[in-house]
Scaffold this motif. Structure first.
Motif, PDB file in Angstrom:
ATOM      1  N   MET A  93       0.848  -1.197   0.000  1.00 44.81           N
ATOM      2  CA  MET A  93       0.000   0.000   0.000  1.00 44.81           C
ATOM      3  C   MET A  93       0.884   1.249   0.000  1.00 44.81           C
ATOM      4  SD  MET A  93      -2.939   1.147   2.727  1.00 44.81           S
ATOM      5  CE  MET A  93      -3.780   2.711   2.549  1.00 44.81           C
ATOM      6  N   SER A  94       0.476   2.229  -0.768  1.00 48.72           N
ATOM      7  CA  SER A  94       1.270   3.446  -0.880  1.00 48.72           C
ATOM      8  C   SER A  94       1.287   4.225   0.428  1.00 48.72           C
ATOM      9  CB  SER A  94       0.703   4.340  -1.985  1.00 48.72           C
ATOM     10  OG  SER A  94       1.385   5.569  -2.019  1.00 48.72           O
ATOM     11  N   SER A  95       2.433   4.871   0.686  1.00 52.12           N
ATOM     12  CA  SER A  95       2.558   5.741   1.860  1.00 52.12           C
ATOM     13  C   SER A  95       2.486   7.210   1.478  1.00 52.12           C
ATOM     14  CB  SER A  95       3.889   5.460   2.567  1.00 52.12           C
ATOM     15  OG  SER A  95       4.983   5.861   1.754  1.00 52.12           O
ATOM     16  N   VAL A  96       2.195   7.501   0.191  1.00 51.90           N
ATOM     17  CA  VAL A  96       2.258   8.864  -0.320  1.00 51.90           C
ATOM     18  C   VAL A  96       0.953   9.615  -0.086  1.00 51.90           C
ATOM     19  CG1 VAL A  96       2.577  10.297  -2.376  1.00 51.90           C
ATOM     20  CG2 VAL A  96       3.951   8.224  -2.071  1.00 51.90           C
ATOM     21  N   LYS A  97       1.082  10.755   0.589  1.00 51.91           N
ATOM     22  CA  LYS A  97      -0.089  11.582   0.874  1.00 51.91           C
ATOM     23  C   LYS A  97      -0.327  12.620  -0.211  1.00 51.91           C
ATOM     24  CE  LYS A  97       0.778  11.251   5.863  1.00 51.91           C
ATOM     25  NZ  LYS A  97       1.150  12.009   7.091  1.00 51.91           N
ATOM     26  N   LYS A  98       0.689  13.456  -0.458  1.00 50.94           N
ATOM     27  CA  LYS A  98       0.551  14.548  -1.421  1.00 50.94           C
ATOM     28  C   LYS A  98       1.872  14.766  -2.154  1.00 50.94           C
ATOM     29  CE  LYS A  98      -2.910  17.152   1.248  1.00 50.94           C
ATOM     30  NZ  LYS A  98      -3.220  18.459   1.906  1.00 50.94           N
ATOM     31  N   ILE A  99       1.761  15.433  -3.293  1.00 48.12           N
ATOM     32  CA  ILE A  99       2.929  15.801  -4.085  1.00 48.12           C
ATOM     33  C   ILE A  99       2.851  17.298  -4.362  1.00 48.12           C
ATOM     34  CG2 ILE A  99       4.222  15.414  -6.215  1.00 48.12           C
ATOM     35  CD1 ILE A  99       2.674  12.723  -6.449  1.00 48.12           C
ATOM     36  N   TYR A 100       3.982  17.965  -4.205  1.00 45.38           N
ATOM     37  CA  TYR A 100       4.069  19.403  -4.463  1.00 45.38           C
ATOM     38  C   TYR A 100       5.127  19.631  -5.543  1.00 45.38           C
ATOM     39  CZ  TYR A 100       1.857  19.497   0.152  1.00 45.38           C
ATOM     40  OH  TYR A 100       1.022  19.272   1.219  1.00 45.38           O
ATOM     41  N   LEU A 101       4.858  20.547  -6.457  1.00 47.01           N
ATOM     42  CA  LEU A 101       5.808  20.872  -7.513  1.00 47.01           C
ATOM     43  C   LEU A 101       6.518  22.182  -7.184  1.00 47.01           C
ATOM     44  CD1 LEU A 101       3.787  19.927 -10.727  1.00 47.01           C
ATOM     45  CD2 LEU A 101       5.308  18.514  -9.336  1.00 47.01           C
ATOM     46  N   LEU A 102       7.832  22.160  -7.216  1.00 50.09           N
ATOM     47  CA  LEU A 102       8.647  23.316  -6.859  1.00 50.09           C
ATOM     48  C   LEU A 102       9.070  24.074  -8.107  1.00 50.09           C
ATOM     49  CD1 LEU A 102       8.809  21.324  -4.403  1.00 50.09           C
ATOM     50  CD2 LEU A 102      11.019  22.351  -3.892  1.00 50.09           C
ATOM     51  N   ASP A 103       9.070  25.392  -7.997  1.00 50.56           N
ATOM     52  CA  ASP A 103       9.446  26.276  -9.094  1.00 50.56           C
ATOM     53  C   ASP A 103      10.861  26.791  -8.858  1.00 50.56           C
ATOM     54  OD1 ASP A 103       9.752  28.237 -10.992  1.00 50.56           O
ATOM     55  OD2 ASP A 103       8.142  29.526 -10.259  1.00 50.56           O
ATOM     56  N   TYR A 104      11.803  26.295  -9.671  1.00 52.53           N
ATOM     57  CA  TYR A 104      13.205  26.671  -9.523  1.00 52.53           C
ATOM     58  C   TYR A 104      13.661  27.721 -10.535  1.00 52.53           C
ATOM     59  CZ  TYR A 104      13.925  22.521  -6.496  1.00 52.53           C
ATOM     60  OH  TYR A 104      13.887  21.584  -5.491  1.00 52.53           O
ATOM     61  N   LYS A 156      -1.898   7.522  -2.256  1.00 53.44           N
ATOM     62  CA  LYS A 156      -2.923   6.738  -1.555  1.00 53.44           C
ATOM     63  C   LYS A 156      -4.259   6.788  -2.290  1.00 53.44           C
ATOM     64  CE  LYS A 156      -0.980   7.067   3.107  1.00 53.44           C
ATOM     65  NZ  LYS A 156      -1.191   7.463   4.518  1.00 53.44           N
ATOM     66  N   GLN A 157      -4.457   7.843  -3.085  1.00 48.28           N
ATOM     67  CA  GLN A 157      -5.696   7.982  -3.848  1.00 48.28           C
ATOM     68  C   GLN A 157      -5.707   7.105  -5.106  1.00 48.28           C
ATOM     69  OE1 GLN A 157      -3.882  10.514  -2.618  1.00 48.28           O
ATOM     70  NE2 GLN A 157      -5.269  11.149  -0.982  1.00 48.28           N
ATOM     71  N   GLY A 158      -4.559   6.466  -5.404  1.00 53.34           N
ATOM     72  CA  GLY A 158      -4.515   5.540  -6.528  1.00 53.34           C
ATOM     73  C   GLY A 158      -4.039   6.130  -7.839  1.00 53.34           C
ATOM     74  N   ASN A 159      -3.533   7.364  -7.822  1.00 56.00           N
ATOM     75  CA  ASN A 159      -2.982   7.978  -9.030  1.00 56.00           C
ATOM     76  C   ASN A 159      -1.473   7.752  -9.092  1.00 56.00           C
ATOM     77  OD1 ASN A 159      -5.501   9.205  -9.882  1.00 56.00           O
ATOM     78  ND2 ASN A 159      -5.225  10.643  -8.187  1.00 56.00           N
TER      79      ASN A 159
END
Length: 270
Positions: free
Chosen positions: A1-12, A199-202
């Motif tokens: 099962m995934s442990s990933v909650k959210k992903i954020y994209l950083l602007d460099y 965790k949402q399956g994406n």
């Protein structure tokens, strides 16, 4: 099962590059003072912050904040920096979430070119594990040793002597549940893609520079930035097979349209 909650994209920040670097047989244009849409790409420099049950993983560290001074004129003539200011520092990007560099549990460098490893030195004294493929580390250091640095910048990598490197040799490497590294090669010997399933399956595939602009994926070809053609053509088929799965999406870090497709930090994708 995934442990990933959210992903954020950083602007460099933002670079530009002639179309020939990204498309085969493209006519080369040299007048960067008068760029036209069909001749130039305007490229965001981005990274990803993955929030998981055990902490935060950072994928790529963007441009060194002193790049305009440190990078050679030859490179900056080819890939001019269009935007780079204090808002693009890792510290200020993380601050948008109320985080600090010491909150990062793991750093992954897709490869060691100047626009992906530029701020990694922040994590040296923190002893944060820095994952890189052993092929990439060996090739970057060898290139610098023989004076053929290309897009590897000594000023980015020399401060990382003695950092908490974690060189991996695997073709696939599971870091945390739902977070996997895949060796792609093609662009550089150790170029890696990050595969993240939430965790949402994406599932999101962060291609880094294996695919730099979407049309490379569309036409299954790359321009002057292709390193090993055999590796690239083999890996592009694997990537397309993965993208055939339901709820699987590519995030192309230099996609000129990236910020119209996905939100920047502090907004997230799940």
């Amino acid at each position: 099962m995934s442990s990933v909650k959210k992903i954020y994209l950083l602007d460099y920040g933002q670079l530009a590059g002639e179309i020939g670097w990204y498309l085969p047989k493209a006519e080369r244009y040299v007048d960067r003072d008068k760029p036209k849409t069909r001749e130039w790409f305007y490229l965001p420099v981005s990274g990803a912050l993955v929030e998981h049950d055990d902490g935060y993983l950072l994928f790529d560290t963007g441009l060194n904040m002193e790049s305009k001074k440190l990078v050679s004129k030859d490179i900056l003539d080819v890939f001019p920096i269009l935007k780079l200011d204090e808002s693009n520092s890792i510290e200020n990007q993380l601050k948008l979430l109320g985080l600090k560099p010491e909150d990062i549990s793991t750093v992954v460098l897709s490869h060691l070119h100047w626009d992906h490893s530029g701020q990694a030195n922040i994590f040296k004294e923190l002893k944060t594990p820095i994952i890189v493929h052993k092929k990439e580390l060996n090739y970057a250091l060898y290139s610098m040793w023989i004076g053929k640095t290309g897009a590897y910048i000594f000023e980015n990598l020399d401060p990382l002597r003695g950092a908490n490197w974690v060189p991996i040799e695997d073709v696939k490497y599971d870091i945390y549940p739902g977070i996997e590294l895949i060796l792609m090669g093609g662009h550089t010997p150790g170029s890696m893609m990050l595969k993240v399933t939430t965790k949402q399956g994406n599932t999101y595939l962060f291609t880094s520079d294996f695919i730099q602009v979407p049309i490379e994926l569309e036409v299954e070809n790359m321009g002057w930035l292709m390193g090993d053609a055999e590796e690239w053509y083999t890996s592009i088929k694997k990537l397309k097979l993965l993208l055939g799965n339901k709820r699987t999406y590519s995030i192309i870090g230099h996609d000129p349209d990236l910020w119209n497709k996905y939100p920047k930090i502090p907004k997230s994708i799940e």
